[in-house]
Scaffold this motif. Structure first.
Motif, PDB file in Angstrom:
ATOM      1  N   UNK A 197       0.817  -1.211   0.000  1.00 45.63           N
ATOM      2  CA  UNK A 197       0.000   0.000   0.000  1.00 45.63           C
ATOM      3  C   UNK A 197       0.851   1.261   0.000  1.00 45.63           C
ATOM      4  N   UNK A 198       2.074   1.195   0.502  1.00 43.22           N
ATOM      5  CA  UNK A 198       2.909   2.399   0.549  1.00 43.22           C
ATOM      6  C   UNK A 198       3.350   2.832  -0.834  1.00 43.22           C
ATOM      7  N   UNK A 199       3.316   1.937  -1.836  1.00 45.90           N
ATOM      8  CA  UNK A 199       3.587   2.349  -3.209  1.00 45.90           C
ATOM      9  C   UNK A 199       2.389   3.076  -3.815  1.00 45.90           C
ATOM     10  N   UNK A 200       1.195   2.758  -3.359  1.00 47.11           N
ATOM     11  CA  UNK A 200      -0.011   3.398  -3.886  1.00 47.11           C
ATOM     12  C   UNK A 200      -0.286   4.731  -3.196  1.00 47.11           C
ATOM     13  N   UNK A 201      -0.130   4.778  -1.878  1.00 44.95           N
ATOM     14  CA  UNK A 201      -0.382   5.996  -1.103  1.00 44.95           C
ATOM     15  C   UNK A 201       0.814   6.269  -0.196  1.00 44.95           C
TER      16      UNK A 201
END
Length: 492
Positions: A197-201
């Motif tokens: 998720x840290x790549x998306x947000x």
């Protein structure tokens, strides 16, 4: 037969004369008899045409083959001579270069049995190869358990005697990780929507104040640590992994419930070798653990994140269903007025289809109850139909629902439904938004003898919880965000 011979002779009168063709010998050379002496007249017996046909049957001619062999020898001899670098290998008496026992025997890929546990305590033994990664094993388990492969399934390295666990990275070898685990440790098969998720947000995981603090600490050269040995273990993550603590207050007397630690691979039982850290809240712990993961693996995490996206892009052209001509000619129609009209807006067409589906479900449920011999009352049916859904977790406590949400990733839209502990007829929607868990009570309401469910005090009513979940998956309504991912438990 004599009539056919006479007819052929009449058509070809020249055949009765002496033929100029010279037969070929078996060695492929033309044979001609020496010319007769002058004044001598050679009388050739007259041969019938039928005998000539019999004499001209196919026969083996070796002249062409011999010419081809001579031509090949000429071409070979015309090439420049290339010296043989290994003349000893071409001799008739020299042994072959590779004897039957000189090569090592072909070894089959090593296999190993691994135990995989689920949340309900069930176990399944899976035979895997020594080079199988965590992603490959998850795909195998998804295939065997008939689950939906949305690239969010993970393996959890669980150490109950130490009170720590972590999510295996997709590229890690399962056998290698198992070799660093104690006998009390085990693998869990679980969802984790926050794995990448840290790549998306990225702003949710690395807030501005955290980045500003790091830049200030890196820029100031005057502040020196008195004992830098305490951070030496934290800086070297080659043979270490980052774990999250569960029940850290009770086991390690942590000041908060948001503890994490760094464990060396050689540590199996001694908890004193753990480097314990603590954060103020769940968001801070997630940020720091993500930073440690990026520090250790770097580009490998991004490559693992891109693998399912690239695979999906390659299969997108083949995944689209093939529609027939009759299906392509269908259009959405609106018959609510006096005359029908074609719905050209795609969003309006989708909304009309959903409304028609809900109306059809309500009509079919009423017809089944009224026209069949089923003992279920409509109110009874609406209160039990949701229990077959994967997002409904039954009679669990508030703390248990929060624990499940945290385990499967604090991402926006992650939810589950459960029975209310305070009101036996009500239900609770547990939802994650901005890495915080919120609870919304679903109250029943009755009108004209029919039971409804509502989240907003009766303003939006639904005949069952399935309709409620379907609606809030498409519309935010009174919720802070739409319902996106549901917590699921599977049995292997």
């Amino acid at each position: 037969m004599s009539d056919m011979n006479s007819s052929l002779e009449s058509l070809y009168p020249a055949c009765s004369m002496q033929s100029d063709t010279v037969p070929l010998r078996q060695n492929g050379q033309h044979g001609r008899s020496p010319p007769p002496p002058s004044g001598t007249r050679t009388l050739q017996p007259q041969v019938s045409l039928w005998q000539k046909v019999q004499r001209s049957q196919p026969m083996h001619i070796l002249a062409v083959r011999r010419l081809q062999e001579e031509d090949q020898q000429f071409r070979t001899s015309s090439l420049p001579a290339i010296p043989n670098p290994f003349p000893e290998l071409c001799g008739p008496k020299s042994p072959p270069a590779l004897t039957p026992g000189s090569l090592p025997p072909s070894q089959a890929a090593a296999k190993q049995d691994v135990k995989i546990f689920t949340e309900d305590g069930t176990c399944k033994v899976v035979e895997i190869l020594a080079d199988m990664t965590a992603r490959d094993l998850c795909q195998l388990l998804v295939y065997r358990s008939h689950c939906v492969d949305d690239n969010s399934w993970t393996l959890i390295e669980h150490h109950p005697h130490l009170g720590i666990e972590r999510c295996l990275e997709d590229h890690e070898l399962v056998v290698h990780v198992e070799s660093t685990m104690a006998s009390e440790s085990k693998f869990l098969f679980r969802k984790n929507y926050a794995k990448y998720e840290f790549f998306k947000n990225p702003t949710n995981f690395f807030p501005e104040q955290m980045v500003t603090l790091c830049q200030q600490s890196n820029g100031s050269q005057t502040q020196l640590l008195q004992e830098p040995r305490h951070l030496q273990f934290l800086a070297d993550l080659e043979d270490c992994s980052v774990f999250s603590l569960f029940a850290g207050r009770k086991r390690y007397s942590a000041p908060t419930d948001y503890g994490f630690c760094i464990k060396a691979n050689k540590v199996m039982h001694d908890s004193k070798e753990l480097r314990l850290l603590c954060a103020e809240d769940e968001q801070s712990r997630t940020c720091w653990m993500t930073a440690f993961r990026l520090l250790k693996y770097g580009m490998l995490l991004y490559q693992s994140y891109r693998v399912p996206l690239q695979r999906k892009a390659l299969l997108s052209s083949f995944s689209a269903p093939v529609r027939s001509v009759s299906e392509n000619s269908l259009v959405a129609m609106d018959f609510s007025g006096q005359t029908g009209r074609v719905i050209e807006n795609p969003a309006e067409a989708q909304s009309a289809a959903l409304e028609e589906g809900h109306a059809w479900r309500k009509r079919s449920a009423r017809m089944n109850v009224l026209g069949s011999q089923s003992p279920l009352h409509p109110s009874t049916l609406s209160t039990v139909v949701h229990r077959t859904q994967q997002w409904f977790h039954g009679r669990i406590t508030r703390e248990e629902s929060h624990r499940i949400i945290k385990q499967q990733g604090l991402v926006d839209g992650l939810f589950l439904l459960r029975d209310s502990q305070s009101n036996p007829k009500a239900f609770v929607l547990t939802l994650c938004h901005h890495q915080k868990i919120k609870n919304f009570q679903i109250l029943p309401c009755e009108e004209d003898g029919q039971m409804f469910f509502s989240l907003d005090d009766g303003n939006t009513r639904f005949s069952d919880l399935i309709q409620l979940v379907d609606f809030y998956q498409l519309n935010k309504g009174v919720l802070p965000c739409k319902l996106k991912h549901h917590c699921i438990r599977v049995a292997l």
